[in-house]
Motif scaffolding. Structure first.
Motif, short mmCIF file in Angstrom:
data_model
loop_
_atom_site.label_atom_id
_atom_site.label_comp_id
_atom_site.label_asym_id
_atom_site.label_seq_id
_atom_site.Cartn_x
_atom_site.Cartn_y
_atom_site.Cartn_z
N UNK A 74 48.36 48.09 42.89
CA UNK A 74 48.45 47.56 41.52
C UNK A 74 47.71 46.24 41.41
N UNK A 75 47.83 45.39 42.42
CA UNK A 75 47.09 44.11 42.41
C UNK A 75 45.59 44.35 42.57
N UNK A 76 45.22 45.27 43.44
CA UNK A 76 43.80 45.55 43.67
C UNK A 76 43.15 46.12 42.41
N UNK A 77 43.87 46.96 41.69
CA UNK A 77 43.31 47.58 40.48
C UNK A 77 43.03 46.56 39.38
N UNK A 78 43.74 45.45 39.37
CA UNK A 78 43.45 44.38 38.40
C UNK A 78 42.03 43.87 38.62
N UNK A 79 41.63 43.74 39.88
CA UNK A 79 40.30 43.22 40.21
C UNK A 79 39.22 44.30 40.28
N UNK A 80 39.61 45.50 40.69
CA UNK A 80 38.61 46.52 41.02
C UNK A 80 38.60 47.73 40.09
N UNK A 81 39.58 47.83 39.22
CA UNK A 81 39.70 49.02 38.39
C UNK A 81 40.46 50.10 39.13
N UNK A 82 40.56 51.30 38.54
CA UNK A 82 41.33 52.39 39.15
C UNK A 82 40.83 52.71 40.56
N UNK A 123 49.37 47.94 55.61
CA UNK A 123 48.87 48.58 54.40
C UNK A 123 47.80 47.71 53.75
N UNK A 124 48.03 46.41 53.68
CA UNK A 124 47.04 45.50 53.10
C UNK A 124 45.72 45.60 53.86
N UNK A 125 45.79 45.64 55.18
CA UNK A 125 44.59 45.77 56.00
C UNK A 125 43.90 47.11 55.74
N UNK A 126 44.68 48.17 55.65
CA UNK A 126 44.12 49.50 55.38
C UNK A 126 43.48 49.57 54.00
N UNK A 137 32.88 46.75 48.68
CA UNK A 137 33.30 45.44 48.18
C UNK A 137 34.22 44.77 49.18
N UNK A 138 34.33 43.49 49.06
CA UNK A 138 35.31 42.73 49.83
C UNK A 138 36.41 42.36 48.85
N UNK A 139 37.62 42.67 49.23
CA UNK A 139 38.78 42.37 48.38
C UNK A 139 39.96 42.08 49.27
N UNK A 140 40.79 41.14 48.89
CA UNK A 140 40.61 40.11 47.88
C UNK A 140 39.78 38.95 48.44
N UNK A 141 39.37 38.08 47.57
CA UNK A 141 38.60 36.91 48.00
C UNK A 141 39.33 35.63 47.60
#
Length: 174
Positions: A74-82, A123-126, A137-141
């Protein structure tokens, strides 16, 4: 449940489990989440042999990975989209992998933790590995240094850490 933990049978069972594969924990450890779970397993089933505990370990890792992925994605999708295709990937337990294999996105480390905090770090690493492979892409930054962040435990809290000038940017799970 705390009374069960004082029973000699429980203590012996925990010591036997901790000494065998595939567990990576200390029988004298005091993580409340893990102790609650393993106590519940014992209270409901008694001193089960390892081959009967293994599927429960697999199910626990899958459940924790799904919970962590839901929140991290959910946090990643804010920055990267679906992020279609970013899922928990499993291989059920078998003779070669007694507790099965659990990963997120199919890349990176297998999930070996048995607490939400441990699993959230993996999970965050995966998720980062998946984003790198799938999105290039690199996420998050880090908002300050514009460098990729790293999942790391900071005072027991799964956190995004910048290594440029070491500092915690945010918790991984809000």
């Amino acid at each position: 449940m705390s009374d069960v933990r004082r029973e000699p049978g429980f203590q012996q069972w925990i010591a036997e489990l901790a000494g065998g594969e595939p567990f990576d924990w200390d029988a004298d450890g005091d993580d409340p989440e893990f102790l609650d779970w393993i106590t519940e397993v014992y209270a409901g089933n008694g001193a089960m042999p390892m081959e009967l505990v293994n599927p429960l370990v697999f199910a626990r890792r899958v459940e924790l990975a799904q919970r962590a992925l839901q929140r991290i994605a959910a946090r990643a999708e804010v920055d990267l989209g679906p992020l279609p295709g970013l899922t928990v990937v499993t291989t059920p337990p078998d003779a070669l992998e007694p507790t099965g294999v659990v990963r997120v996105g199919g890349y990176g480390q297998r999930i070996t933790g048995l607490t939400f905090a441990e699993v959230a770090l993996t999970v965050a690493d995966n998720v980062q590995e998946w984003v790198t492979h799938d999105r290039s892409r690199i996420w998050p930054v880090c908002p300050e240094h514009r460098r990729g962040l790293h999942p790391q435990s900071a005072d027991g809290v799964p956190s995004w850490v910048c290594r440029e000038v070491p500092h915690v940017v945010s918790p991984i799970i809000d």
